[in-house]
Scaffold this motif. Structure first.
Motif, mmCIF file in Angstrom:
data_model
loop_
_atom_site.group_PDB
_atom_site.id
_atom_site.type_symbol
_atom_site.label_atom_id
_atom_site.label_comp_id
_atom_site.label_asym_id
_atom_site.label_seq_id
_atom_site.Cartn_x
_atom_site.Cartn_y
_atom_site.Cartn_z
ATOM 1 N N LYS A 14 65.077 18.462 9.731
ATOM 2 C CA LYS A 14 64.414 18.949 8.492
ATOM 3 C C LYS A 14 65.497 18.726 7.380
ATOM 4 O O LYS A 14 66.505 18.809 7.491
ATOM 5 C CB LYS A 14 64.183 20.527 8.797
ATOM 6 N N LEU A 15 64.861 18.366 6.112
ATOM 7 C CA LEU A 15 65.642 18.241 4.994
ATOM 8 C C LEU A 15 65.401 19.462 4.240
ATOM 9 O O LEU A 15 64.181 19.827 3.838
ATOM 10 C CB LEU A 15 65.421 16.847 4.360
ATOM 11 N N LEU A 16 66.310 20.175 3.788
ATOM 12 C CA LEU A 16 66.184 21.437 2.972
ATOM 13 C C LEU A 16 66.266 21.317 1.664
ATOM 14 O O LEU A 16 65.930 22.251 0.963
ATOM 15 C CB LEU A 16 67.038 22.440 3.674
ATOM 16 N N GLU A 28 73.124 25.203 3.702
ATOM 17 C CA GLU A 28 72.485 24.244 4.478
ATOM 18 C C GLU A 28 71.600 23.230 3.666
ATOM 19 O O GLU A 28 70.842 23.857 2.829
ATOM 20 C CB GLU A 28 71.842 25.020 5.504
ATOM 21 N N VAL A 29 71.670 22.136 3.858
ATOM 22 C CA VAL A 29 70.934 20.895 3.151
ATOM 23 C C VAL A 29 70.027 20.184 4.094
ATOM 24 O O VAL A 29 69.181 19.800 3.621
ATOM 25 C CB VAL A 29 71.829 20.431 2.294
ATOM 26 N N ALA A 30 70.598 20.387 5.433
ATOM 27 C CA ALA A 30 69.495 19.536 6.600
ATOM 28 C C ALA A 30 69.878 19.976 7.872
ATOM 29 O O ALA A 30 71.051 20.899 8.184
ATOM 30 C CB ALA A 30 70.241 18.097 6.371
ATOM 31 N N ILE A 31 69.059 19.984 8.678
ATOM 32 C CA ILE A 31 69.112 20.227 10.145
ATOM 33 C C ILE A 31 68.947 18.824 10.881
ATOM 34 O O ILE A 31 67.878 18.391 10.895
ATOM 35 C CB ILE A 31 68.326 21.323 10.509
ATOM 36 N N LYS A 53 69.084 9.813 1.227
ATOM 37 C CA LYS A 53 69.313 8.467 1.893
ATOM 38 C C LYS A 53 68.735 8.304 3.215
ATOM 39 O O LYS A 53 68.752 7.503 3.854
ATOM 40 C CB LYS A 53 70.974 8.267 2.090
ATOM 41 N N THR A 54 67.932 9.393 3.557
ATOM 42 C CA THR A 54 67.438 9.356 4.840
ATOM 43 C C THR A 54 65.719 10.209 4.844
ATOM 44 O O THR A 54 65.619 10.833 3.718
ATOM 45 C CB THR A 54 68.175 10.066 6.224
ATOM 46 N N SER A 55 65.241 10.123 6.111
ATOM 47 C CA SER A 55 63.992 11.035 5.953
ATOM 48 C C SER A 55 63.799 11.808 7.328
ATOM 49 O O SER A 55 64.432 11.407 8.199
ATOM 50 C CB SER A 55 62.792 10.230 5.828
ATOM 51 N N GLU A 56 63.098 12.490 7.130
ATOM 52 C CA GLU A 56 62.948 13.616 8.299
ATOM 53 C C GLU A 56 62.524 12.461 9.614
ATOM 54 O O GLU A 56 61.416 11.581 9.245
ATOM 55 C CB GLU A 56 61.839 14.737 8.254
#
Length: 70
Positions: A14-16, A28-31, A53-56
């Motif tokens: 997950k991208l937060l 928290e910015v990503a999991i 720079k990425t995706s879920e």
């Protein structure tokens, strides 16, 4: 410019935050998901997200850049 990097290899669960969001130190910015564990990724600086720079669902390696901050 600062970067948020993956602390270990895994899938981006997950991208937060998104481009343009303001992040705080420790937020928290990503999991990441690795070995059935959820690993939170946090911002080390207060900044604005310049680029994602990425995706879920994408697999990333340790040290890969997830976000560019400014």
């Amino acid at each position: 410019m600062a970067q948020v990097k993956a602390s270990m290899a895994g899938n981006v669960w997950k991208l937060l935050v998104k481009k343009g969001d303001t992040v705080e130190v420790g937020q928290e910015v990503a999991i990441l998901e690795s070995m059935k564990m959820e690993i939170p990724i946090t911002a080390e600086v207060a900044a604005v997200v310049k680029e994602v720079k990425t995706s879920e669902g994408e697999f990333i390696n340790e040290g890969d850049v997830i976000f560019e901050l400014e």
